[in-house]
Scaffold this motif. Sequence first.
Motif, PDB file in Angstrom:
ATOM      1  N   PRO A 182     -36.665   5.999  85.582  1.00 20.56           N
ATOM      2  CA  PRO A 182     -35.699   5.374  84.661  1.00 20.56           C
ATOM      3  C   PRO A 182     -34.754   6.415  84.073  1.00 20.56           C
ATOM      4  O   PRO A 182     -35.106   7.588  83.914  1.00 20.56           O
ATOM      5  N   ILE A 183     -33.546   5.974  83.750  1.00 24.29           N
ATOM      6  CA  ILE A 183     -32.511   6.845  83.203  1.00 24.29           C
ATOM      7  C   ILE A 183     -32.285   6.483  81.739  1.00 24.29           C
ATOM      8  O   ILE A 183     -32.281   5.304  81.371  1.00 24.29           O
ATOM      9  N   SER A 184     -32.096   7.484  80.915  1.00 23.67           N
ATOM     10  CA  SER A 184     -31.790   7.263  79.506  1.00 23.67           C
ATOM     11  C   SER A 184     -30.771   8.292  79.051  1.00 23.67           C
ATOM     12  O   SER A 184     -30.638   9.363  79.650  1.00 23.67           O
ATOM     13  N   THR A 185     -30.056   7.965  77.995  1.00 27.56           N
ATOM     14  CA  THR A 185     -29.038   8.845  77.443  1.00 27.56           C
ATOM     15  C   THR A 185     -29.363   9.139  75.986  1.00 27.56           C
ATOM     16  O   THR A 185     -29.554   8.218  75.191  1.00 27.56           O
ATOM     17  N   SER A 186     -29.431  10.412  75.640  1.00 23.52           N
ATOM     18  CA  SER A 186     -29.673  10.848  74.269  1.00 23.52           C
ATOM     19  C   SER A 186     -28.403  11.501  73.739  1.00 23.52           C
ATOM     20  O   SER A 186     -27.860  12.407  74.378  1.00 23.52           O
TER      21      SER A 186
ATOM     22  N   GLY B 207     -23.588  13.684  75.052  1.00 26.41           N
ATOM     23  CA  GLY B 207     -24.929  13.173  75.291  1.00 26.41           C
ATOM     24  C   GLY B 207     -25.629  13.918  76.410  1.00 26.41           C
ATOM     25  O   GLY B 207     -24.993  14.626  77.206  1.00 26.41           O
ATOM     26  N   LEU B 208     -26.936  13.751  76.472  1.00 27.21           N
ATOM     27  CA  LEU B 208     -27.761  14.302  77.542  1.00 27.21           C
ATOM     28  C   LEU B 208     -28.355  13.153  78.336  1.00 27.21           C
ATOM     29  O   LEU B 208     -29.015  12.275  77.770  1.00 27.21           O
ATOM     30  N   LEU B 209     -28.111  13.134  79.623  1.00 23.47           N
ATOM     31  CA  LEU B 209     -28.684  12.118  80.496  1.00 23.47           C
ATOM     32  C   LEU B 209     -29.932  12.702  81.140  1.00 23.47           C
ATOM     33  O   LEU B 209     -29.875  13.734  81.809  1.00 23.47           O
TER      34      LEU B 209
END
Length: 666
Positions: A138-142, A603-605
Amino acid sequence: MAGMNTLPSEIVLNIARFLEPLDIVHLQEVNKRFLALGRDDTLWREQCFTTSPFLENLRRRRKLVSEGSEHDPQLRDLARALATGNGLGESRLTRPREEARDLKARSNERIRRMANWDPSFPDENVNFYDEFIARNAPISTSWLQQPRNRESAQHEYLEIRGMGLYSETGESDSSMVVAPLDDGSVCIWDIAGTRGRKGSIIGRSNSGILFPHEATNTNGPKERSNMISAGVTECVSVDSVRKTAYFAVQDGMTFYLSDLKLFHVLQGRFQDNLVEVDLQTLTAVSREKFPFLITALSEARYPVPLTVGTNLSLYLHDPRSRGQLGQASGLSERVETYDSSFGSLRDARSQDFRSLLNPEPSPVYAHLSQPGPLSILHMPSSGDEWNGNGDVYVAGRFPSILNYDRRYFPKLRGTIYSGARLCALASLPYPFTQMEKDLARRAELSTQQVFEAKTRPGNTLIACGEYNSKGSLEMYGLSPNPHQTTMSSDSFAGSLHNSVLKNRQTSSSSKLLSVSNHGTRIVVSDGSGNLKWLERDGFTVARRWNVAHGSVEAAIGIFGSMGDSYVDSGSGDIVLKLANTHRGQRENLANEDLVLWTGEKIGLLGFSNKPGFTAESFEEKGPQTPEEAHKEREECTYSQTMRQALQANANEVRFMQGLGLGRSHR
């Protein structure tokens, strides 16, 4: 399990081949031996191959051929032509393989197909366990901590006006992000968690250190609107060796005449500045004025000179030759700038700008016949990236990629015709040939042919931009032979023709904004907020993602979460620039975060079920009463509901534009 622990490693790995990826991960938790076996590179290379779209594409072509054989000969020939695709003859898929009935022959055929798929090169260090995670997890963005205005009573959020990666001494990976803010200050974030909380601000300069001294109003606040020109994404360049950063800062306005090739610049004030900032003290140490708008900066790697691109010219900026201007407080005492007439530095007030419009060659800078460079790439002439003798490639709003040899600058070495408006460049230290990539995509190369194609010397130039309102991803195979790299010569034009790929059909339905290498894949961002990972053939899509999904702050679509979401219509934020935190080109990049700049925030992906942090995670909140907590939840619910309503309304508008026929997939 104790008995299994005594089995030879070969048998354990053979058993693991029949397990699902999640079961292999659980196997790693047994003990240290199974942890090492569960990270076996060959095992995960096969898992990546099994789950890749490569096999699905092969099955689709085989089905097309088999269905075509059931029809009349004309349709069968058409199906075979579509499956073959290159007109060079029948595909391997159309020729019967009697020997494939044998088990060994089947095994050899699988090895051959895997060799055709394998995106890595013989001397490339790839961890396929990390590759599998990057391709399937899964991919998330912080989102990093958003800075606030310290001079305002409301302490409103400030926009981030650019982005550059900063590596600590002796490290190949970037652990910090450097960016200019809307108030003229420079901010540094920790993105590795080595100096503080990951994603937090660890340093920020005083406000206004990037502003020219003329822009300071003693009777009011500093001007902020013209700090960085809109549309300039390559405005920050960080030299990690010297611990300095360069910022392109706008000072005034440029007036355009009806002829776009001719500019009239008001003398004395309306120029653009290159500000050098010491990242250890966060103070400005030098400022140099350029007569035209700075539209692109190359990567700064000491001792290679920085290449500065303005609207009509290119300069080599060597930090070793400039004078020391002192700290930020002393900038108003002395300002130096290029003098194009004599090749020296003179006071800005005595600058003769008319000489810059002279079409005669200059020994100081390179004339551009058309305005608008947007990306500058430094590529070494050999494996040594620090020799300073490499090539300079320039792309922008003109139809060709310009090539300069730094040793003979400003003489133009050659051009590569594109026809598109390019805005980003990247490179790979490996060869590229379109014909062999096409054959490998259809699994038509032998293992020997694959090895020969990957061991051939050469580099790959990657470009992205816009062609006829659609995205254009382009890849050029460059020969290391100095006699063949004169790209304007007829001999090289013939060899270049077989090593050019221009994907203007499936790369994106909107303009591509940025491109970067990510593991064994190429990642691009487009004007709809989408990210797309492609294989190194430039066509095969590994996965898709929209920057709005996987983020707590993002709007929730009316259909909820959809896995690898891909929303052509866009979702608000778009990624103007993306970069990989790993700086080494011949190391594995898959397990590194991607840094995303949207024009307002960074952001950091990463690859996880949920973001590691959000911009609000860094806000210091006191204890809330039940009434305040209830009110905050109501506000959040109302905001989400309004976003969903606006999204539904936008979908209705797009549906009505098609007169009820739905969206047309271009």
